[in-house]
Design a protein around this motif. Structure first.
Motif, mmCIF file in Angstrom:
data_model
loop_
_atom_site.group_PDB
_atom_site.id
_atom_site.type_symbol
_atom_site.label_atom_id
_atom_site.label_comp_id
_atom_site.label_asym_id
_atom_site.label_seq_id
_atom_site.Cartn_x
_atom_site.Cartn_y
_atom_site.Cartn_z
ATOM 1 N N LYS A 1 0.763 -1.297 0.036
ATOM 2 C CA LYS A 1 0.042 -0.052 -0.085
ATOM 3 C C LYS A 1 0.923 1.403 0.008
ATOM 4 C CE LYS A 1 -1.118 0.095 4.890
ATOM 5 N NZ LYS A 1 -0.171 -0.746 5.680
ATOM 6 N N SER A 2 1.837 1.263 0.783
ATOM 7 C CA SER A 2 2.943 2.258 0.654
ATOM 8 C C SER A 2 3.372 2.586 -0.764
ATOM 9 C CB SER A 2 3.847 2.184 1.486
ATOM 10 O OG SER A 2 3.603 2.250 3.132
ATOM 11 N N ILE B 1 0.943 4.314 -3.010
ATOM 12 C CA ILE B 1 0.767 5.759 -2.769
ATOM 13 C C ILE B 1 1.999 6.473 -3.347
ATOM 14 C CG2 ILE B 1 0.884 7.444 -0.721
ATOM 15 C CD1 ILE B 1 -1.704 6.185 -0.495
ATOM 16 N N THR C 1 -0.768 14.760 -1.981
ATOM 17 C CA THR C 1 -0.553 13.825 -0.894
ATOM 18 C C THR C 1 0.025 14.447 0.330
ATOM 19 O OG1 THR C 1 0.715 12.433 -2.838
ATOM 20 C CG2 THR C 1 0.858 11.587 -0.660
ATOM 21 N N GLN D 1 3.004 10.234 5.381
ATOM 22 C CA GLN D 1 3.204 9.789 6.746
ATOM 23 C C GLN D 1 4.438 10.489 7.381
ATOM 24 O OE1 GLN D 1 3.732 5.699 6.582
ATOM 25 N NE2 GLN D 1 3.832 5.496 8.692
ATOM 26 N N LEU E 1 -4.457 12.188 -1.437
ATOM 27 C CA LEU E 1 -3.922 10.863 -1.016
ATOM 28 C C LEU E 1 -3.567 11.173 0.606
ATOM 29 C CD1 LEU E 1 -1.634 9.690 -3.516
ATOM 30 C CD2 LEU E 1 -4.072 9.376 -3.354
ATOM 31 N N ASP F 1 -1.880 9.513 3.762
ATOM 32 C CA ASP F 1 -1.036 8.616 4.133
ATOM 33 C C ASP F 1 -0.806 8.180 5.682
ATOM 34 O OD1 ASP F 1 0.585 6.269 4.099
ATOM 35 O OD2 ASP F 1 2.111 7.088 2.807
ATOM 36 N N GLU F 2 -1.631 7.470 6.324
ATOM 37 C CA GLU F 2 -1.705 7.328 7.830
ATOM 38 C C GLU F 2 -1.359 8.888 8.571
ATOM 39 O OE1 GLU F 2 0.563 4.363 9.637
ATOM 40 O OE2 GLU F 2 -0.027 2.947 7.904
ATOM 41 N N VAL G 1 -5.098 6.030 3.859
ATOM 42 C CA VAL G 1 -4.459 4.685 4.556
ATOM 43 C C VAL G 1 -4.285 4.920 6.062
ATOM 44 C CG1 VAL G 1 -2.315 3.445 4.429
ATOM 45 C CG2 VAL G 1 -2.967 4.510 2.411
#
Lengths: 500, 352
Positions: free
Chosen positions: A40-41, A44, A80, A83, A161, A163-164, A194
């Protein structure tokens, strides 16, 4: 809105994505789930332009686009929030927010008034209170995360996006963020997020895409899935009815080697862990739950902020790893290049390094002694090496890692700490390392091994402690270990609730 | 009002230029004490100070831009000599008029900086190695153009350089002011922000949609422009040509930047560099006059200039140590931020 089809990406021999697909529609919130190494990372990073895929296509509004860099991604309307943060720590909040999209005034100079207006608006909506001219590095982590999100939204993306981003946020901040995300959704922006918090998935997302080993397993409406379904798609197995239980009190007759009580150190928030003589303890958890910090704190590389570490019956006050090693600890890092291999030194020197560390610094080392010591290790641990005088980099990744393992095993430490030792190591070498560890444990060595590979942990560990957000979300004993329980615990699904 | 001033002072104290400023102030006071305010601030003394030091000050300003971008150029000193030989030899050998020669000198400086930028930004050779190697290449070019020190500058030019405008403003200081003004404008452009981002972390800058290669390249060109001006200042200062001179300016300018509080990438400003070089220059000045004073007052006191260098370098080393102390102060601020966050985390953990 955005659709990705047949994407392949591999790093050397490691395949990260295999014919992966993903589709997010306009005004839809898609949750992207998967355990460690599911890809998944990578997904992204491909979308945001950090990685270039080996093959596959990305379509936006039915039009094929090429994303070769972050600039391309911005131009296609993809923003994006990373994270690991793309904020520049030594720049101010306002400079960071408008970095790359600076509003220009007369003579090509920056228009600060306009920039502040843009930034103020978005920060207010996210409820961030901070000095616009403060350096980002001086702000708390949670504020930095919010600023990262604000920066992405300022790009006015068609596809956002996340991301965490919620990992370091507090409860009230998450609510503000979610409200804003819902607003954006109403404006028709496609959102991909995510997270490892299941509660958030059900609270926020419309649809869920689940990945496993680089393959997109399912793409389904969130309302049609239950928690058990999600674990099933992530692991390929149905979880048992009983969930992982927290059972910190273990009654053992064996000698207690390491007793950690309520340890606190940055990402580690409250960890208690016991290890007995001859036991192999596994540490599981998704990335970034505090596992590396825990291991390095036990070793003495970092100082605990709170709590106690009792090693062989004595409270430790280590100033550096040197103290830990002198007292019979060993440490193997998965980050070979940074923390274990001396790349340009010979194989024999690499093997001897651990022994050298425990000796008097002025001890005379004969050529013969060093050669014999290393040859013994090479034979005992089946390291495939040419000449012991060759540099360590002449070995394959797997053999380099075996070399490091043998370096420490040869010293017979009482406690061996391993941080993801099999990262990037081939299956065969991995098996051999496991055998070495098992054999050493039978001789009375205690092993604590952290790994991102769940299969590996289940195979080798006597007990597994599952880390979740710096705390233990479950302890699995040999008898009741299963992939499903392990993954459930990694998602923070303990008997306490869903981990929000 | 008072509150505003207070805040401004606090902000300045935390800013990267503060150490440099404090050291600069110290050196300034030392000079005033040794020479007396009236003498030190006299137009003539100021004029000499600026005209003798304008090249190193300009070079440090150029170096500061590179350090902000996370790179450096130690061949910058010998590049000055290159500009020097070009602007001397063109009129002498080819009869080019002097202003045109100056223009060509700046273009040559831009070209050699472009080469340096190419090595560092495109080929990604570590800047220390690339520019160290470049030093010898430039040295070779210099000697090819001019084999022995020679040449002259018309008196009208160098006496203008040494003169004082309106009787108090040194022309050399005007050159520095000019470059500072250009920087003040450039700093407020996109490029000005991007060099900070690239210097701090090229990967993060890339993720923010900036092209690090292009930015580093542009920084080198900007440095080349300032170096060109510095080369002309050097020519006017010595009023002749020398192919192998001021090589040490490369390391000196670096030291000045570090003293001024510039970090390796994304931290500091051009002002830091100016304070740093000011400290360097003023300390040397103070030590020189201090020994003169000793020789004048104590009968029979005789000492070589090596002692002067030794003392001034010792003070400079102490200045470098000072910067690590303030860097620690900045680390403290970071630590406080983190602990604040953890405390806040506890509060919320109890609530939920």
């Amino acid at each position: 809105m955005i659709s990705i089809k047949g994407v392949n990406k591999s790093f050397g021999t490691v395949v990260a994505l295999k014919d992966a697909r993903l589709e997010v529609k306009e005004g839809e919130i898609m949750a992207l789930l998967g355990s460690n190494g599911s890809g998944k990372s990578t997904m992204i990073k491909i979308l945001s332009g950090l990685y270039n895929p080996n093959s596959g296509s990305v379509e936006i509004d039915g039009k094929k686009v090429k994303i070769k860099s972050c600039v391309d991604a911005h131009n296609e309307g993809i923003a994006t929030a990373f994270q690991d943060l793309s904020l520049v720590p030594t720049m101010t909040v306002i400079d960071n927010l408008v970095l790359g999209i600076e509003p220009l005034g007369k003579f090509g100079l920056l228009n600060r008034v306009k920039a502040v207006r843009m930034a103020k608006d978005i920060l207010d909506r996210l409820g961030v209170v901070c000095d616009m001219d403060a350096y980002v590095q001086t702000l708390p982590m949670s504020t930095q995360s919010m600023i990262e999100v604000a920066k992405a939204i300022l790009l006015k993306p068609k596809v956002l996006l996340l991301d965490e981003v919620t990992a370091s946020l507090h409860h009230d901040e998450i609510q503000l963020l979610f409200n804003l995300v819902r607003e954006l959704k109403a404006q028709g922006i496609a959102i991909l997020f995510v997270t490892h918090r299941m509660g958030e998935v059900f609270e926020l997302s419309d649809r869920v895409t689940i990945m496993r080993s680089g393959i997109t397993v399912i793409d389904e409406d969130t309302s049609k899935l239950s928690m058990d379904d999600i674990v099933y798609y992530m692991t390929g197995k149905r979880p048992d009815a009983g969930k992982a239980e927290i059972n910190l009190e273990m009654k053992e007759e064996r000698e207690l080697i390491l007793d950690v009580k309520n340890l606190k150190q940055s990402k580690v928030r409250d960890i208690s862990l016991q290890a007995y003589k001859g036991e192999i303890i596994g540490i599981a958890g998704l990335q970034g739950q505090g596992q590396p910090t825990f291991i390095r704190t036990v070793l003495g590389l970092m100082k605990p902020e709170d709590g106690s570490i009792i090693y062989k019956g004595k409270q430790t006050h280590y100033k550096s790893p040197e103290n830990g090693i002198k007292n019979g600890m060993g440490f193997i890092s998965g980050d070979r290049n940074k923390e274990s291999i001396f790349q340009h030194r010979s194989i024999e020197e690499n093997i001897y390094a651990g022994k050298a560390a425990t000796q008097n610094i002025f001890k005379y080392v004969t050529v013969k002694e060093m050669k014999q010591f290393s040859l013994d290790a090479i034979n005992a641990y089946k390291i495939v090496a040419g000449n012991v005088k060759d540099p360590a980099t002449s070995l394959s990744g797997g053999n380099q890692q075996k070399l490091v393992v043998s370096r420490w095993i040869a010293l017979a430490p009482d406690l061996l700490l391993l941080d993801d030792p099999t990262k990037g190591v081939d299956v065969h070498s991995r098996r051999e390392i496991q055998q070495i560890l098992r054999a050493s444990a039978l001789k009375g060595m205690t092993v604590i091994i952290s790994s991102s590979e769940n299969e590996e942990l289940i195979e080798i560990s006597d007990r597994i402690y599952v880390f979740y957000e710096g705390e233990i979300s479950g302890v699995l004993k040999k008898e009741d270990m299963s992939m499903e329980k392990l993954v459930a615990a990694q998602m923070g699904m303990t008997s306490e609730g869903n981990g929000v | 009002m008072i509150e505003n001033i207070k805040n401004a002072i606090i902000r300045f104290k935390r800013s990267p230029a503060f150490t440099g400023f404090a050291l600069f102030g110290f050196a300034l006071i030392l000079n005033i004490i040794i020479r007396g305010p009236a003498v030190f601030f006299s137009a003539q003394s100021m004029g000499t100070l600026f005209s003798k030091n304008a090249p190193i000050i300009l070079v440090t300003m150029a170096q500061a831009v590179l350090l902000i971008t996370g790179t450096l150029d130690i061949s910058i000193g010998i590049q000055l000599a290159l500009v020097n030989v070009v602007v001397i030899m063109l009129p002498q050998e080819l009869g080019v008029s002097i202003p045109v020669a100056w223009l060509i000198g700046i273009l040559v400086s831009l070209a050699i900086s472009a080469v340096g930028g190419f090595l560092v930004a495109v080929l990604r050779i570590p800047s220390l190695l690339a520019t160290f190697a470049l030093t010898f290449v430039v040295m070779g070019i210099n000697v090819l153009i001019m084999n022995v020190p020679q040449g002259s500058v018309p008196k009208a030019y160098y006496s203008t350089y040494d003169s004082l405008l309106f009787g108090f403003l040194p022309v050399a200081a005007l050159m520095i002011l000019g470059v500072a003004l250009i920087w003040a404008v450039v700093k407020r452009t996109k490029f000005g922000k991007h060099i900070y981002a690239v210097g701090a972390d090229p990967k993060k800058a890339f993720a923010a949609g900036i092209n690090p290669t292009g930015t580093i390249m542009k920084a080198f060109l900007f440095k080349g422009f300032i170096t060109g001006i510095a080369g002309i200042a050097l020519t006017l200062m010595i009023a002749s040509g020398n192919p192998l001179q001021v090589e040490s300016y490369g390391l000196k300018s670096l030291a000045a930047c570090i003293i001024g509080g510039l970090g390796f990438g994304g931290w500091g400003s051009m002002a830091s560099g100016v304070y740093g070089v000011g400290f360097l220059v003023l300390i040397q000045n103070a030590v020189y006059y201090f020994f003169n004073f000793l020789q004048g007052t104590i009968v029979g006191f005789q000492i070589t200039s090596y002692w002067q260098n030794f003392i001034s370098d010792l003070i400079i080393m102490l200045g470098l140590l000072m910067t690590t102390v303030t860097a620690r102060g900045q680390r403290e601020a970071l630590k406080q931020g983190i602990s604040r966050q953890i405390k806040r985390g506890d509060k919320h953990a109890k609530e939920s």
